[in-house]
Write an enzyme that holds these catalytic residues in place. Structure first.
Site, PDB file in Angstrom:
ATOM      1  N   THR A  12       5.608 -15.878  -5.426  1.00  0.00           N
ATOM      2  CA  THR A  12       6.752 -16.752  -5.259  1.00  0.00           C
ATOM      3  C   THR A  12       7.240 -17.150  -6.643  1.00  0.00           C
ATOM      4  OG1 THR A  12       7.711 -18.610  -4.036  1.00  0.00           O
ATOM      5  CG2 THR A  12       5.534 -18.978  -5.006  1.00  0.00           C
ATOM      6  N   CYS A  18       8.771 -27.672  -6.658  1.00  0.00           N
ATOM      7  CA  CYS A  18       8.113 -27.082  -5.494  1.00  0.00           C
ATOM      8  C   CYS A  18       6.652 -26.765  -5.820  1.00  0.00           C
ATOM      9  CB  CYS A  18       8.814 -25.797  -5.081  1.00  0.00           C
ATOM     10  SG  CYS A  18      10.563 -25.990  -4.695  1.00  0.00           S
ATOM     11  N   HIS A  35       5.808 -21.741  -0.038  1.00  0.00           N
ATOM     12  CA  HIS A  35       6.590 -22.322  -1.140  1.00  0.00           C
ATOM     13  C   HIS A  35       7.116 -23.661  -0.611  1.00  0.00           C
ATOM     14  CE1 HIS A  35       9.569 -21.503  -4.592  1.00  0.00           C
ATOM     15  NE2 HIS A  35       9.818 -22.727  -4.155  1.00  0.00           N
TER      16      HIS A  35
END
Length: 151
Positions: A12, A18, A35
């Protein structure tokens, strides 16, 4: 959110505030990655269903998917990266500390599921990209302006 098994690599990108969460059963060489963008699904707009974006829905869903694929509950571990404070706000209130809130929410969900965090690279002020090598259980963390390291 994605599941995989060796020899796959899960990736990711764009982890600012995040948090990238990897759950894995090292013995069976299966893993999943989420994520997490926000701490709580109550922040979702009415009528939307993006359960993979929120810590309180993504983590339990990822855990359930791994169990469905044959992962053994007692052997599932977690690795985390991300949760940076990407912007500085003078006099910032708690709502603006998204990175820290995401980290806390992810850890709370993992604790509720009795899943140990065996490695993490969280916080700071730089974005990250992560690659989880399912075969070895290594999480490669590429941090902006800091290079790559393994956890």
């Amino acid at each position: 959110m994605k599941l995989g098994q060796a020899p796959q690599i899960l990736r990711t990108t764009g982890l600012g505030s995040c948090v990238g969460v990897v759950l894995f059963d090292e013995g069976l060489k299966i893993a999943g990655m989420a994520h997490v963008m926000l701490p709580d699904s109550s922040l979702a707009r009415a009528g939307t269903n993006h359960s993979a974006k929120f810590a309180d829905t993504a983590i339990p869903n990822l855990f359930a998917l791994l169990l469905e694929k044959g992962a053994r509950k007692l052997y599932i571990k977690a690795k985390l990266a991300g949760g940076a404070q990407m912007f500085h706000y003078s006099g910032a209130n708690e709502l603006m500390r998204i990175g820290a809130r995401n980290i806390e929410a992810v850890k709370n969900q993992l604790k509720l599921l009795h899943l140990p965090v065996v490695a993490e690279d969280t916080g700071g002020t730089n974005g990250r990209t992560i690659d989880f090598v399912i075969e070895t259980g290594v999480l490669l963390v590429k941090t902006v302006n800091k290079g790559v390291h393994e956890i």
